[in-house]
Design an enzyme around this catalytic site. Structure first.
Site, short mmCIF file in Angstrom:
data_model
loop_
_atom_site.label_atom_id
_atom_site.label_comp_id
_atom_site.label_asym_id
_atom_site.label_seq_id
_atom_site.Cartn_x
_atom_site.Cartn_y
_atom_site.Cartn_z
N ASP A 1 -5.82 -3.47 -2.26
CA ASP A 1 -4.75 -3.15 -1.32
C ASP A 1 -4.09 -4.39 -0.70
O ASP A 1 -4.76 -5.25 -0.14
CB ASP A 1 -5.37 -2.30 -0.20
CG ASP A 1 -4.35 -1.52 0.60
OD1 ASP A 1 -3.40 -2.15 1.09
OD2 ASP A 1 -4.52 -0.31 0.75
N SER B 1 0.83 -1.19 0.00
CA SER B 1 0.00 0.00 0.00
C SER B 1 0.87 1.25 0.00
O SER B 1 1.67 1.45 -0.92
CB SER B 1 -0.96 -0.05 1.20
OG SER B 1 -2.02 0.86 1.04
#
Length: 280
Positions: free
Chosen positions: A186, A42
């Site tokens: 993510d 991320s």
């Protein structure tokens, strides 16, 4: 491979804090940015890609604190109460971490967000270089339909921009990223930092902008994977934000306004840190 730098999730505030912390460590004579392996999840995928671009840490810090150099970001809009309710129901019915990831992916696929091209333009503006670096870089994402883990590297046949965008696709906030007909979200859905991907390194420095707590039940929780690496003989340090940095990152790390304060607080924290590696 002797050293790995593992960078966890944390929004634009986390990007700024990690950049500042690394700059502060360098100020204190403890530059770790040349690690042979970079693992990014991320926000950490953004920082890892930036480190691989060839820019020095001072230039990367400037890109966080100087308005004329900052990337073009989109202010995140999210119905937190609705998303929490959906994820809470998912957690109650999922029988495994993998099933939970797939269920979160379905929530992400159904969410209304900005378009993929709009989001990709943001990631492009964050990265000084759009090609994969020569040193080892692993970028973690999750298949939105199956919950399977995908680790992108320069041999994956995937552009760096797409890989980083996929790893940064916060469910319910940003659109899942399409790569070769699959949709990805993510990498923090798998683990806050995916430290297990640093296996084989003798020294592992882990930065977790939002702290060490896993956002969801994980097959590879931070504490367990750190313990496993240490049992294999690796030296592992985990660093989260101090009180000043936590305050600077704030309650909404997706807010672009956190960048300057978080970077400066991270730099001050880094200057005061002593990396306690074992001697020899």
């Amino acid at each position: 491979m002797t050293e790995a730098l593992v960078l966890g999730g944390g929004g634009v505030g986390g990007i700024a804090w990690m950049t500042g912390l690394l700059a502060g460590l360098a100020d204190a004579g403890q530059d770790v940015t040349g690690a042979g392996l970079l693992v990014g999840t991320s926000a950490g995928a953004t920082v890892a890609a930036q480190l691989g671009s060839g820019l020095g840490v001072e230039e990367l810090f400037a890109r966080q604190v100087e308005p004329s150099l900052q990337a073009r970001e989109i202010m995140a809009e999210m119905d937190i109460e609705r998303f929490a309710a959906e994820i809470g129901l998912t957690m109650a019915t999922a029988s495994s971490a993998a099933e939970l990831r797939g269920a979160v992916g379905r929530v992400a696929l159904a969410a209304r967000t900005v378009s993929e091209p709009e989001r990709l333009a943001v990631i492009e503006s964050r990265l000084p270089e759009h090609g994969w670096p020569q040193r080892a870089l692993r970028v973690v994402a999750v298949d939105a339909e199956t919950g399977d883990t995908r680790v992108f590297d320069r041999d994956s046949g995937v552009s760096l921009v797409d890989a980083v965008a996929a790893s940064c696709a916060v469910p319910g906030v940003w659109p899942p990223v399409t790569i070769a007909g699959r949709r990805y979200i993510d990498g923090g859905i798998r683990s806050v930092a995916n430290v297990d991907l640093a296996a084989g390194a003798a020294r592992v420095l882990v930065l977790v902008p939002l702290g060490p707590v896993e956002p969801l039940p994980s097959d590879h929780p931070l504490d367990d994977t750190v313990a496993a690496l240490r049992a294999e003989g690796a030296e592992v340090l985990v660093i989260g934000p101090d009180d000043a940095s936590t305050s600077a990152i704030g309650a909404n790390p997706l807010d672009p306004a956190t960048r300057g304060p978080a970077a400066r607080a991270g730099r001050e924290q880094g200057r005061e840190l002593k990396l306690e590696w074992a001697e020899g």
